[in-house]
Design a protein around this motif. Structure first.
Motif, PDB file in Angstrom:
ATOM      1  N   SER A  59       2.531   1.682  -3.366  1.00 47.40           N
ATOM      2  CA  SER A  59       1.555   2.089  -4.375  1.00 47.40           C
ATOM      3  C   SER A  59       1.290   3.593  -4.308  1.00 47.40           C
ATOM      4  O   SER A  59       1.305   4.284  -5.326  1.00 47.40           O
ATOM      5  N   VAL A  60       1.067   4.101  -3.128  1.00 48.48           N
ATOM      6  CA  VAL A  60       0.777   5.527  -2.968  1.00 48.48           C
ATOM      7  C   VAL A  60       2.041   6.354  -3.208  1.00 48.48           C
ATOM      8  O   VAL A  60       1.985   7.426  -3.819  1.00 48.48           O
ATOM      9  N   THR A  96       0.830  -1.203   0.000  1.00 45.28           N
ATOM     10  CA  THR A  96       0.000   0.000   0.000  1.00 45.28           C
ATOM     11  C   THR A  96       0.865   1.254   0.000  1.00 45.28           C
ATOM     12  O   THR A  96       0.611   2.197  -0.752  1.00 45.28           O
ATOM     13  N   SER A 111      -7.471  -1.483   2.575  1.00 48.88           N
ATOM     14  CA  SER A 111      -6.212  -1.968   3.114  1.00 48.88           C
ATOM     15  C   SER A 111      -5.963  -1.386   4.502  1.00 48.88           C
ATOM     16  O   SER A 111      -5.582  -2.101   5.430  1.00 48.88           O
ATOM     17  N   ALA A 112      -6.185  -0.093   4.652  1.00 52.32           N
ATOM     18  CA  ALA A 112      -5.999   0.553   5.955  1.00 52.32           C
ATOM     19  C   ALA A 112      -6.990   0.001   6.980  1.00 52.32           C
ATOM     20  O   ALA A 112      -6.630  -0.240   8.135  1.00 52.32           O
ATOM     21  N   PRO A 137      -4.969   7.604  -4.298  1.00 53.60           N
ATOM     22  CA  PRO A 137      -5.611   6.755  -3.282  1.00 53.60           C
ATOM     23  C   PRO A 137      -7.047   6.400  -3.689  1.00 53.60           C
ATOM     24  O   PRO A 137      -7.827   7.266  -4.056  1.00 53.60           O
ATOM     25  N   THR A 138      -7.332   5.115  -3.641  1.00 56.59           N
ATOM     26  CA  THR A 138      -8.653   4.630  -4.042  1.00 56.59           C
ATOM     27  C   THR A 138      -9.313   3.919  -2.868  1.00 56.59           C
ATOM     28  O   THR A 138      -8.772   3.876  -1.771  1.00 56.59           O
ATOM     29  N   TRP A 192      -9.528   0.846  -2.539  1.00 56.26           N
ATOM     30  CA  TRP A 192      -8.700  -0.309  -2.178  1.00 56.26           C
ATOM     31  C   TRP A 192      -7.649   0.065  -1.150  1.00 56.26           C
ATOM     32  O   TRP A 192      -7.327  -0.746  -0.265  1.00 56.26           O
ATOM     33  N   HIS A 193      -7.118   1.279  -1.248  1.00 56.85           N
ATOM     34  CA  HIS A 193      -6.177   1.743  -0.231  1.00 56.85           C
ATOM     35  C   HIS A 193      -6.892   1.910   1.108  1.00 56.85           C
ATOM     36  O   HIS A 193      -6.344   1.600   2.168  1.00 56.85           O
TER      37      HIS A 193
END
Length: 96
Positions: free
Chosen positions: A44-45, A41, A58-59, A51-52, A54-55
Motif C-alpha cells: 500500500s505504501v 501494508t 497495522s504497525a 500513510p494514514t 490505518w498504516h
C-alpha cells in the motif's frame, strides 16, 4: 481479529473436537496473518498511498503480536489443554 479467530478455532479443533491435524493447520495460520498484513501494508505504501492512521495501527498490531503473540498462544494452549484435554494446571508464568 483474525488472530483470535484462528487461535480459538485451532485450539477448539485440537482439544474440543479432537481434530489435531486441523487444529495444527489453523494454528499455523496465526503467524501467516502477520505476514499477509505486513505485505499489504508495504504494498500500500510502496504504491504511493499516503500513510494514514490505518498504516500506524497495522504497525502497532504487528509489534504487539511479535512481542506478545507467542506468549499468548502458549497461554491459550495451556488453558485449552487443561479445560478440554485433561492436562495438569500450568506452572505460573515467571517474568524473571
Amino acid at each position: 481479529m483474525l488472530f483470535w479467530v484462528f487461535l480459538v478455532g485451532g485450539l477448539a479443533a485440537r482439544y474440543a473436537a479432537g481434530l489435531r491435524t486441523l487444529g495444527g493447520a489453523l494454528l499455523l495460520c496465526v503467524p501467516l496473518i502477520d505476514v499477509v498484513l505486513l505485505a499489504a501494508t508495504v504494498l500500500s505504501v510502496r504504491d504511493g498511498a499516503e500513510p494514514t492512521v490505518w498504516h500506524g495501527l497495522s504497525a502497532a498490531y504487528l509489534g504487539i503480536t511479535v512481542v506478545y503473540g507467542h506468549r499468548t498462544v502458549r497461554w491459550a494452549d495451556a488453558k485449552f489443554a487443561r479445560r478440554y484435554g485433561g492436562s495438569a494446571a500450568p506452572a505460573p508464568l515467571s517474568f524473571f
